[in-house]
Write an enzyme that holds these catalytic residues in place. Structure first.
Site, mmCIF file in Angstrom:
data_model
loop_
_atom_site.group_PDB
_atom_site.id
_atom_site.type_symbol
_atom_site.label_atom_id
_atom_site.label_comp_id
_atom_site.label_asym_id
_atom_site.label_seq_id
_atom_site.Cartn_x
_atom_site.Cartn_y
_atom_site.Cartn_z
ATOM 1 N N SER A 125 -0.834 -5.178 1.991
ATOM 2 C CA SER A 125 -0.331 -4.439 3.141
ATOM 3 C C SER A 125 -1.454 -4.170 4.145
ATOM 4 C CB SER A 125 0.353 -3.164 2.651
ATOM 5 O OG SER A 125 1.213 -2.648 3.630
ATOM 6 N N ASP A 150 2.187 -9.232 0.499
ATOM 7 C CA ASP A 150 3.318 -8.605 1.186
ATOM 8 C C ASP A 150 2.940 -7.976 2.526
ATOM 9 O OD1 ASP A 150 6.097 -8.660 0.735
ATOM 10 O OD2 ASP A 150 6.118 -6.482 0.645
ATOM 11 N N HIS A 321 7.495 -3.289 -2.452
ATOM 12 C CA HIS A 321 6.391 -3.635 -1.552
ATOM 13 C C HIS A 321 5.058 -3.703 -2.307
ATOM 14 C CE1 HIS A 321 3.949 -3.896 1.969
ATOM 15 N NE2 HIS A 321 3.549 -2.638 1.945
#
EC number: 3.1.1.89
Length: 353
Positions: A125, A150, A321
């Site tokens: 992220s 991700d 996530h």
């Protein structure tokens, strides 16, 4: 087993990492201290430098670390980025991509001097964006490879609008670490209890006794008011009563936890982390790996890059996530296979890739 109570108690970092050290980076204005967790499998093989996502800490990589060092020859260095975890810097509010990528370069230099070993940057992220910015600015001279977990520019930019709503929806405080760990699993933030038990500790901190900006004032005021009332009690049975009440307020004070970082306040940096990220990633000359929780996350630039074979991609379904926390073994397998295919390392323990 049905009806068996799940254990939400926290687990120590030392179950997964060999050592924790602070790295002091000196610059014009003084010293910054970054906290580093090392999970070392021998002193051979490339260094996997792990950068966590917003709000997380190096502990986010604990279970992944245990999984990867059993598969390949490598060294693990997971750091707490500024404003996160245990790292202490003079201006923790400055979370710009430029500052954070310089931090990564400074830590590499502080650890290895002029002769750094081969390093693969792996980021989740926000950490994935910082890994790319670090690579593009050539701040890690011995860079071997790059892995984003991700994080896709198109999806991230679209999600920014709903991000504040999500942050507002989270509890402001937790009664205990167990309570925070339980919330993280039941809310689906971390879908793997083993990982939540070690990593959630890095996302929250104890509230200070007095009203502090992070801790809702109401709670602290509540405590003070209760104490005042007690003193007004008549002598009679008041003292027994008072003792018990104080106990309650003590527990309240002692065991209240809140988020270590107010992510809502980092909003001004979000655009700088993610805008243009896909093309920056594609422009990096090193071998690249993209791990995603869902194929629907690809944006146009990455879809074209993927068709042109500019990077390797793997989709890990059934993950939230925090892919590396939810499916640490699968992520370890993907990273291990990537490194072996590029002949950057050797498999160990009969790892079949």
């Amino acid at each position: 087993l049905p009806g068996r109570k799940r254990d939400f108690s926290p687990v120590l970092w030392s179950q997964y990492f060999e050592s924790m050290e602070d790295v002091v980076v000196e610059n014009e204005t003084g010293k910054d201290i970054s906290f580093i967790l090392d999970g070392i499998s021998g002193s051979e093989g490339p260094v996997l430098l792990l950068l966590h996502g917003g709000g997380h800490s190096a502990l986010s990589w604990a279970v992944f670390t245990a999984a990867i060092i059993n598969r390949i020859q490598c060294r693990i260095v997971a750091l707490d980025l500024r404003g996160h975890g245990e790292t202490k810097v003079r201006n923790p509010e400055d979370l710009s991509a430029e500052t954070m990528s310089k931090d990564v370069g400074n830590v590499v230099e502080a650890l290895y001097g002029d002769l750094p070993p081969p390093i693969m940057l792996i980021g989740h992220s926000m950490g994935g964006a910082i890994a790319v910015h670090t690579a593009v600015a050539n701040l890690v001279p011995s860079l071997l490879g790059l892995c984003m977990i991700d994080v896709v520019e198109g999806t991230a930019m679209d999600a920014l609008n709903s991000m504040q709503n999500f942050l507002r929806s989270r509890p402001k405080t937790f009664k205990s670490l167990e309570n925070a760990i339980e919330w993280s699993v039941k809310s689906g933030q971390i879908r793997n209890l083993e990982s939540a038990r070690v990593s959630m500790v890095g996302q929250v901190k104890q509230c200070e006794g007095a009203a502090s900006p992070e801790c809702p004032k109401a709670i602290v005021e509540g405590i003070i008011e209760e104490e005042e009332e007690e003193e007004e009690n008549e002598e009679g049975g008041g003292s027994v009563n008072k003792r018990k009440k104080e106990d309650d307020t003590e527990t309240k004070k002692e065991h209240l936890y809140t988020w270590r970082i107010e992510l809502a306040k980092t909003e001004k940096y979000w655009d700088g982390w993610f805008r243009g990220l896909s093309n920056l990633f594609l422009s990096c000359p090193t071998p690249k790996l993209l791990l995603l929780a869902g194929v629907d996350r690809l944006d146009k630039d990455l879809t074209i890059g993927q068709m042109q074979g500019k990077f390797q991609m793997q989709v890990l379904p059934q993950c939230g996530h925090a892919v590396h926390e939810d499916a640490p073994d699968k992520v370890a397998e993907a990273v291990a296979t990537f490194l072996i295919r590029h002949r950057f390392t050797e498999p160990i323990g009969g790892f079949q890739w």
